[in-house]
Scaffold this motif. Sequence first.
Motif, short mmCIF file in Angstrom:
data_model
loop_
_atom_site.label_atom_id
_atom_site.label_comp_id
_atom_site.label_asym_id
_atom_site.label_seq_id
_atom_site.Cartn_x
_atom_site.Cartn_y
_atom_site.Cartn_z
N GLN A 97 -34.07 -39.03 -34.96
CA GLN A 97 -33.29 -39.79 -36.19
C GLN A 97 -31.82 -40.10 -36.48
O GLN A 97 -31.79 -41.09 -36.14
N ALA A 98 -31.55 -38.87 -36.73
CA ALA A 98 -29.96 -38.83 -36.44
C ALA A 98 -29.40 -39.48 -35.29
O ALA A 98 -27.80 -40.07 -35.29
N ILE A 99 -29.83 -39.28 -33.92
CA ILE A 99 -28.90 -39.83 -33.08
C ILE A 99 -29.57 -41.61 -33.10
O ILE A 99 -28.18 -42.31 -32.93
N ALA A 100 -30.59 -41.86 -33.37
CA ALA A 100 -30.86 -43.26 -33.35
C ALA A 100 -29.59 -44.23 -34.57
O ALA A 100 -29.13 -44.87 -34.25
N GLN A 101 -29.56 -43.43 -35.43
CA GLN A 101 -28.98 -44.05 -36.79
C GLN A 101 -27.13 -43.91 -36.47
O GLN A 101 -26.25 -44.91 -36.24
#
Length: 222
Positions: A97-101
Amino acid sequence: PAALYRKKSLTRPSLAGQAKLGRAQSTQRAGRLLATASQRIDWPRSLAAKGQAKLARPHLRYRKQPAGAQLMHCVLLDTSASMLRGQQLARAKGYLQAIAQQAYRQRDQLCVLGFSGDSAYVIQAGAKAQAFNDGWIRPIAGGGGSPLASAISLLERLLQHARLQGPVHACVWLLTDGRFAQVPEPPHGAGQITVVGFDRGGLPLQLSQRLAARWQADWIPA
């Protein structure tokens, strides 16, 4: 008054001068944008350099990206049965999720592949990262073996197809506990590889760290 208008008009640059000034400003803007794109912070290496200390400017490392290339974050998500122990898959999904953000904020592309059982599968094909990702990340399930070789083969085919549309700089993230029967060669054509270690529970085998060393890749613990 007409006299005042004539006086002011004499101080205005000619049309040729305005065009020259506009080209100069445009060149300066392009230079600033290019400098910004080529000086992106490489967070995995920066955090590794930071260690347990408070993040400071000397810790920052920068990613080298070819001019004109589209940056694509390629995530290989280990969804095998061993990742279900200790909620490691749930933590890996949070990391995803953090990478996608981050990819969305930087207007980068995102490609996500899962691998478990006896094959790899596409979760998100390479496309512009979106603002909201919980809807497709939350349902990701796990179980079975860890066919890393299958995931690497699938990634190489996707990158080969993506490069038909233009230059791509692939930033590969492997989210895993490192429990593989056999370790294949690293992905061909990857601009940068980061192994994020989720090997917890039982003895500290440091399998993901050994994998990163073999691939000469960056390693950070989850």
